[in-house]
Write an enzyme that holds these catalytic residues in place. Structure first.
Site, short mmCIF file in Angstrom:
data_model
loop_
_atom_site.label_atom_id
_atom_site.label_comp_id
_atom_site.label_asym_id
_atom_site.label_seq_id
_atom_site.Cartn_x
_atom_site.Cartn_y
_atom_site.Cartn_z
N ASN A 1 -12.18 3.20 -7.82
CA ASN A 1 -10.73 3.36 -7.64
C ASN A 1 -10.43 4.07 -6.32
O ASN A 1 -11.17 4.95 -5.90
CB ASN A 1 -10.14 4.16 -8.80
CG ASN A 1 -10.37 3.45 -10.13
OD1 ASN A 1 -10.37 2.24 -10.19
ND2 ASN A 1 -10.60 4.22 -11.17
N VAL A 2 -9.33 3.67 -5.71
CA VAL A 2 -8.94 4.23 -4.41
C VAL A 2 -7.80 5.24 -4.58
O VAL A 2 -7.21 5.68 -3.60
CB VAL A 2 -8.51 3.11 -3.44
CG1 VAL A 2 -9.67 2.13 -3.20
CG2 VAL A 2 -7.28 2.35 -3.95
N ASP A 3 -7.50 5.59 -5.84
CA ASP A 3 -6.27 6.31 -6.15
C ASP A 3 -6.34 7.84 -6.04
O ASP A 3 -5.34 8.53 -6.19
CB ASP A 3 -5.77 5.92 -7.56
CG ASP A 3 -6.84 6.14 -8.63
OD1 ASP A 3 -7.76 6.96 -8.44
OD2 ASP A 3 -6.75 5.47 -9.69
N HIS B 1 -15.03 2.15 -2.68
CA HIS B 1 -14.12 1.25 -1.96
C HIS B 1 -13.15 2.01 -1.07
O HIS B 1 -12.15 1.46 -0.63
CB HIS B 1 -13.34 0.37 -2.94
CG HIS B 1 -14.21 -0.60 -3.69
ND1 HIS B 1 -13.82 -1.22 -4.85
CD2 HIS B 1 -15.46 -1.05 -3.43
CE1 HIS B 1 -14.79 -2.02 -5.29
NE2 HIS B 1 -15.80 -1.92 -4.45
N TYR C 1 0.81 -1.23 0.00
CA TYR C 1 0.00 0.00 0.00
C TYR C 1 0.84 1.27 0.00
O TYR C 1 0.41 2.30 -0.54
CB TYR C 1 -1.00 -0.03 1.16
CG TYR C 1 -2.13 -0.99 0.84
CD1 TYR C 1 -3.14 -0.60 -0.03
CD2 TYR C 1 -2.13 -2.29 1.32
CE1 TYR C 1 -4.14 -1.48 -0.40
CE2 TYR C 1 -3.13 -3.19 0.97
CZ TYR C 1 -4.14 -2.76 0.11
OH TYR C 1 -5.13 -3.65 -0.26
N CYS D 1 -4.68 5.06 19.37
CA CYS D 1 -4.04 4.04 20.20
C CYS D 1 -2.55 3.86 19.92
O CYS D 1 -1.85 3.19 20.68
CB CYS D 1 -4.77 2.70 20.07
SG CYS D 1 -4.50 1.87 18.48
ZN LIG Z 1 -6.20 2.56 17.10
#
Ligand SMILES: [Zn+2]
Length: 280
Positions: A113-115, A132, A77, A173
């Site tokens: 597309n996630v681009d 997505h 990724y 976190c």
């Molecule tokens: Zn977290």
């Protein structure tokens, strides 16, 4: 109908439209030089190290990596994040924006597309539905919170091993963060951002009920047909016409238009007719 005649009909629909819905799948990015991961061979051509490891696209796009081996998960990724950041959207994006401006069209973009290429090409953030998710946004990998934040991280990736030199962390976190993208077998994706975009899109469709609408679909394949169904559904509304631009899988039932060509080539051909009409 001959292809040139279809370009003419599409151009006429665009020039008469009140609104346009642009729908896009993986093939949209091909003309910008992006890989579309078509089949294992296509994926390995883009990422030779994964072929040596025997890992397919489905295997690489798996949320479990962020738990078991985050440097490996972020290798894939992180590499794609860097690739999309460095990509210049092809001329077809600008042509579509030109129509919106010239004909004063209300518009919405729906992409699988996630681009982030539509934002990069100047389309307004709140006129885009990324079904997505987006690689340019992060979430906790657990997730410990429903928070989604912008990915401003620098993620160096060793291209020989496809391992990341840095792991983005959760803002709450401090554990591993992951892209806010729907992956394969993914039960941890935080869908709030896409759901919010979906609500804005639904409002757009309501507001444009009964108006002359043109849907221009580019590079949406039959493998994951979400985008194609959407195009057909909107195209079936009264006053709407759908234009399917796809070099391999252009079929759509009449009166909708099937243009067997690449995204840039298809919109450029429609634009050429519009330019001729403007001169005559
Ligand atoms: Zn977290």
């Amino acid at each position: 109908m001959e292809l040139q005649e279809k370009f003419r009909v599409a151009a006429n629909a665009v020039s008469r439209a009140e609104a346009i819905v642009v729908t896009a799948g993986a093939g949209m990015g091909v003309d910008s030089g992006l890989p579309d991961f078509r089949g294992d061979a296509g994926f390995w051509k883009a990422y030779p190290p994964y072929q040596k490891l025997g890992i397919t696209f489905i295997g690489a796009a798996n949320p479990d990596h962020f738990e078991r081996d985050p440097a490996f998960g972020w290798g894939f990724y992180g590499h794609r994040t860097n690739l999309y950041r460095n990509t210049v959207p092809h001329a077809g994006f600008g042509i579509l924006r030109g129509w919106i401006e010239r004909f004063g069209l209300d518009y919405f973009v729906v992409t699988s597309n996630v681009d982030g290429q539509f934002q990069k090409a100047g389309f307004v953030e709140d006129r885009i539905l990324e079904v997505h998710g987006s690689i340019h946004h992060l979430q906790c990998a657990k997730p410990c919170t429903m928070a989604i934040w912008e990915n401003r991280e620098t993620i160096p990736v060793d291209e020989a091993t496809m391992r990341a030199g840095r792991i983005p962390r959760c803002i709450r976190c401090g554990d591993v963060a992951r892209p806010n993208i729907l992956m394969f077998g993914d039960y941890g994706w935080v869908s709030d951002r896409s759901a919010r975009q979906q609500r804005v899109f639904d409002e757009f469709l309501t507001e444009n009920r009964g108006r002359r609408l043109v849907v221009v679909e580019m590079g949406a394949g039959t493998a994951i047909p979400t985008i194609r169904y959407l195009t057909e559904e909107i195209g079936s509304r009264p006053g709407a016409l759908a234009v399917r631009i796809n070099p391999r899988e252009a079929q759509i039932r009449a009166p909708h238009l099937s243009l067997p060509c690449g995204a840039r080539e298809g919109v450029a051909a429609i634009d050429a007719v519009l330019a001729e009409d403007a001169l005559s």
